[in-house]
Design an enzyme around this catalytic site. Structure first.
Site, PDB file in Angstrom:
ATOM      1  CD  GLU B 281      -3.204   0.509   2.134  1.00  0.00           C
ATOM      2  OE1 GLU B 281      -3.999  -0.402   1.851  1.00  0.00           O
ATOM      3  OE2 GLU B 281      -3.205   1.107   3.215  1.00  0.00           O
ATOM      4  CD  GLU B 284      -2.832   1.038  -4.398  1.00  0.00           C
ATOM      5  OE1 GLU B 284      -2.832   0.258  -3.426  1.00  0.00           O
ATOM      6  OE2 GLU B 284      -3.854   1.335  -5.048  1.00  0.00           O
ATOM      7  CB  CYS B 301      -7.376  -2.956   6.335  1.00  0.00           C
ATOM      8  SG  CYS B 301      -5.759  -2.475   5.785  1.00  0.00           S
ATOM      9  CB  SER B 321      -5.427   0.909  -1.231  1.00  0.00           C
ATOM     10  OG  SER B 321      -4.521  -0.153  -1.409  1.00  0.00           O
ATOM     11  CE  LYS B 360     -10.761  -8.265   8.037  1.00  0.00           C
ATOM     12  NZ  LYS B 360      -9.975  -7.868   6.851  1.00  0.00           N
ATOM     13  CD  GLU B 363     -11.752  -9.034   3.490  1.00  0.00           C
ATOM     14  OE1 GLU B 363     -11.497  -9.474   4.620  1.00  0.00           O
ATOM     15  OE2 GLU B 363     -11.143  -8.084   2.986  1.00  0.00           O
ATOM     16  CD  GLU B 368     -14.316 -10.253  -5.196  1.00  0.00           C
ATOM     17  OE1 GLU B 368     -15.320 -10.975  -5.361  1.00  0.00           O
ATOM     18  OE2 GLU B 368     -14.351  -9.150  -4.603  1.00  0.00           O
ATOM     19  CB  CYS B 517      -9.584  -4.086  14.359  1.00  0.00           C
ATOM     20  SG  CYS B 517      -9.239  -3.619  12.664  1.00  0.00           S
TER      21      CYS B 517
END
Lengths: 191, 586
Positions: B281, B284, B301, B321, B360, B363, B368, B517
């Site tokens: 990141e 990036e 994240c 990102s 999560k 996710e 994908e 978190c």
């Protein structure tokens, strides 16, 4: 009730409030809902007025899921909030209504004078299945000609039992009078 | 204090700041008033009626959570009339509540159960008045059972006020009142982003995570499977609390021990891929800055946040990102790099993650997220498609597994993570707190650009619990404005700035949950700000205690680039560590 407003979005940005966007084919419908919303914008209780007007202009006098989505998009209100308001007030219909609407009062006075029998009579004339006491009763015939629903009280207890047909209140209703009133409506075609 | 007022709680004087509620005054006087709908800084709609007290001279009881304390007020907090009223309120709530405590996920952590016990309820005198509700169990992350709902409204309040999502609201009227998404659809068919804050505040078992303990136990006992586990940074600061230790207990070593005793073949750490995230990141960001890329760049994240921007601001997706979250980077690497290195069949590897998060779970099951499978497929390996991450368990689920296995957590020895995916730096630990990703990125980016270490290494300006914080980094004369937001409502404010073209920032960190978190939707229930602060302290304590505190100093990450990935943003990184986003239509 502050959050929906705090998004402070114009109609064009409303995706950020509702997370949905109508299909391109519905752009025209969206324009008309937006026009209704624009007339009420900024007034207290705007959502109530917009829901009411959208229901009124609908050919079947109800608020479809699609209409509610468009209202959300036009007003920048979360859909859960719109659904909350639309399901709270018995005035709003979430299913298509018949051309003729029969409203049977289920208040205490009307109940003691036989309104349950009238309700069952109306339903049976129109071919509905059995009435279940635990549900908010609303029945529409398949051909969308008649809707039967109940109301908690008309405030006409002295004239119990009371039934409204197409907005006209009939007092001291009897089974046979109800039957002929329904038949008269049926003959009269679309009101 | 000059603004204090004095009143009397159970005939004892107490001084509290003017504007306090009676509930707060009672607390100051050491009297614990039971509450259900009220939750400090979440909701106070006075709907449940549990918190009533008696006031001298007043005819009826008052709800202490909303009634202001006034000078000279005489409050009876536990008179017979108060006790009777509270018990009756509880009995009324129980009339429509199923008697399935023994098989409920919230058994022993249910506030209604605790209140029934405390109020001395010994019978159920009132009959049921509402029809049983059908549970909503189709979501990947969150389960809803309206039959257990007591209509306290906390979930509606967090979803609307804290997150600005408004996936749910009260629907219907009277005895038919219930909590519902739009059109009474399933939560997973609504704008819900799966953040799970509702499961954190629900007093009963009406809103819970999808519990996957049984599935994971079955994998652990399957001899054909190689089961590896990764643990998110925030777990080490909250797992102890979930198992009865003090809030803020740091249990990194005991956690590794417990996971090994549960039977995981390898105990790895999501912090390894948190360090990797910083490498990717950070590169990036520098690439975007140098090549006129889309700015500000926003971190990726937090999966609740990804769901949020995909749902509500799809036009701003180019700002995200392209880095996968550390959980997904880990899964992709465990089943490619590590499986190859360890000589195990990637199709037999089961990746379990322990996350402070319900999103999560969602996710991990994004279609994908099967890049390791694709990578092997390109190399000619044939197998049924598999996900990079198989199970994402919340802190609460891991605590339940440890209890079920009979592990004496407090008495466990401290053990280390396994190499190589278990090595990490302090920069990775602070991913668990709001501002942590930004600080970790600053530690590395500053050094990459200036060749010098970030002065003082700690970036105080982005720490803490203020909703939005910003800072300016001076990197060899290049001034970089950065911002940090936690909770989606605060993220929305930054996004509206970007949409309006007024955002002054180059880099933004967003975490969905309050505090980051450490306050995630998968953390122990009854999380409050005091506990969040204790966990925050623990996370920064861990950072200070680690030998390496900058992601680029992680020796295992350096080896990973040398042996496998080549360089940040390289070809393999793109295949395994980066992703794409698309508008989420509801």
């Amino acid at each position: 009730m502050g959050t929906a407003k705090s998004t402070g979005l114009s109609a064009g940005q409303s995706l950020s409030a509702t997370g949905t966007r109508c299909a391109p084919a519905e752009e025209e419908l969206l324009r008309s809902v937006e026009a209704i919303a624009a007339r009420h914008r900024g007034k207290p209780g705007a959502l109530l007025a917009v829901l009411e007007e959208c229901q009124r202009v609908d050919p079947h006098h109800y608020l479809s899921e699609n209409t509610l989505c468009l209202i959300g998009q036009a007003m920048g209100e979360p859909l859960s909030r719109i659904y909350s308001v639309a399901t709270f007030y018995s005035y709003y219909n979430l299913s298509p209504q018949g051309d003729h609407v029969i409203v049977v009062c289920r208040g205490t006075a009307c109940h003691t004078r036989g309104s349950l029998g009238l309700l069952q009579e109306a339903l049976s004339i129109l071919g509905a299945s059995e009435y279940r006491e635990d549900e908010e009763a609303s029945f529409t015939t398949d051909d969308k000609r008649f809707t039967v629903r109940t109301v908690a009280c008309f405030g006409q207890c002295a004239l119990a039992p009371v039934v409204a047909i197409d907005g006209v209140i009939y007092s001291r209703m009897t089974s046979s009078a109800l039957k002929s009133a329904i038949e008269a409506s049926a003959r009269g075609g679309k009101k | 204090m000059p603004n204090d007022i004095e009143l009397f709680i159970d005939n004892r004087p107490v001084r509290v700041p003017a504007g306090s509620t009676i509930l707060q005054a009672c607390k100051a006087a050491g009297v614990d008033i039971p509450t259900l709908c009220h939750m400090e800084k979440v909701s106070s709609n006075a709907s449940c009626g549990i918190c009533v007290v008696e006031l001298e001279g007043a005819k009826s009881l008052v709800r202490s959570c909303v009634q202001a304390a006034s000078p000279g007020l005489k409050v009876q907090s536990a008179s017979p009339r108060v006790m009777e009223a509270r018990r009756t309120v509880t009995e009324l709530l129980l009339a429509n509540h199923p008697d399935d405590c023994l098989s409920c996920l919230r058994n022993n952590s249910c506030e209604l159960q605790a209140i029934a016990e405390r109020m001395g309820v010994r019978k159920k005198p009132f009959p049921r008045t509402r029809k049983p509700a059908k549970p909503d169990t189709i979501g990947l992350a969150i389960m809803r059972d309206n039959d257990k709902c007591i209509l306290c409204g906390r979930c509606v309040a967090v979803c609307r006020e804290t997150q600005g999502v408004s996936a749910i609201d009260f629907a219907g009227r009277g005895v038919r009142s219930h909590i519902a998404p739009f059109m009474d659809k399933a939560l997973s068919q609504s704008v819900c982003v799966s953040c799970g804050l509702c499961t954190l505040v629900c007093p009963t078992g009406a809103l819970t995570e999808r519990d996957e303990c049984d599935e994971v136990f079955a994998e652990l006992y399957d001899p054909k499977k190689v089961v590896v586990v990764q643990t998110a940074p925030a777990i080490r600061a909250s797992l102890g609390e979930a198992l009865g230790l003090e809030p803020g207990s740091l249990v990194t070593g005991k956690m590794a021990s417990a996971l090994r005793r549960l039977g995981f073949d390898k105990v790895f750490d999501t912090q390894f891929t948190a360090d990797l995230t910083i490498m990717e990141e950070g590169s990036e960001l520098l690439h975007r800055l140098g090549n006129g890329g889309t700015l500000p760049m926003i971190t990726s994240c937090s999966p609740g946040w990804i769901n949020f921007i995909e749902t509500f601001y799809p036009s701003l997706l180019p700002h995200l990102s392209s880095c996968k979250s550390p959980q997904q980077m880990f899964g992709a690497l465990a089943k490619s790099y590590w499986a190859e290195k360890a000589g195990v069949d990637p199709a037999s590897v089961v990746v379990v993650s322990i996350m402070p998060c319900t999103a999560k779970k969602h996710e991990a099951k994004r279609p994908e997220m099967r890049d390791a499978w694709l990578w092997w497929k390109e190399k000619g390996a044939e197998s049924e498609p598999y996900f990079d991450v198989d199970y994402a368990l919340t802190t609460r689920e891991l605590a339940r597994m440890i209890r079920r296995a009979g592990i004496d957590f407090a008495g466990l020895p401290e053990e280390d993570f396994d190499d190589p995916l278990g090595r990490s730096t302090g920069a990775a630990t602070i991913f668990g707190a709001t501002g942590g990703v930004m600080e970790a990125a600053a530690r590395t980016a500053y050094e990459l650009v200036t060749g010098k270490a970030l002065p003082g290494i700690e970036l105080e300006a982005v720490r803490g619990f203020d909703g939005i914080r910003d800072a300016e980094l001076d990197m060899n004369g290049t001034k970089l404005k950065v911002a940090v937001a936690h909770t989606l409502k605060n993220a929305r404010a930054l996004l509206d700035g970007i949409a309006a073209g007024t955002s002054p920032y180059a880099f933004i960190e967003v975490m969905s949950c309050p505090g980051g978190c450490l306050g995630g939707g998968g953390q122990p229930v009854s999380t409050d700000w005091k506990k969040r602060e204790a966990r925050r302290q623990a996370i920064y304590r861990e950072d200070r205690s680690l030998p390496e505190r900058k992601s680029h100093d992680n020796p295992s990450v350096q080896v990973l680039y040398k042996e496998f990935l080549g360089k940040p943003l390289g070809h393999l990184s793109h295949e395994l560590l980066h992703t794409e986003y698309k508008q989420r239509s509801v």
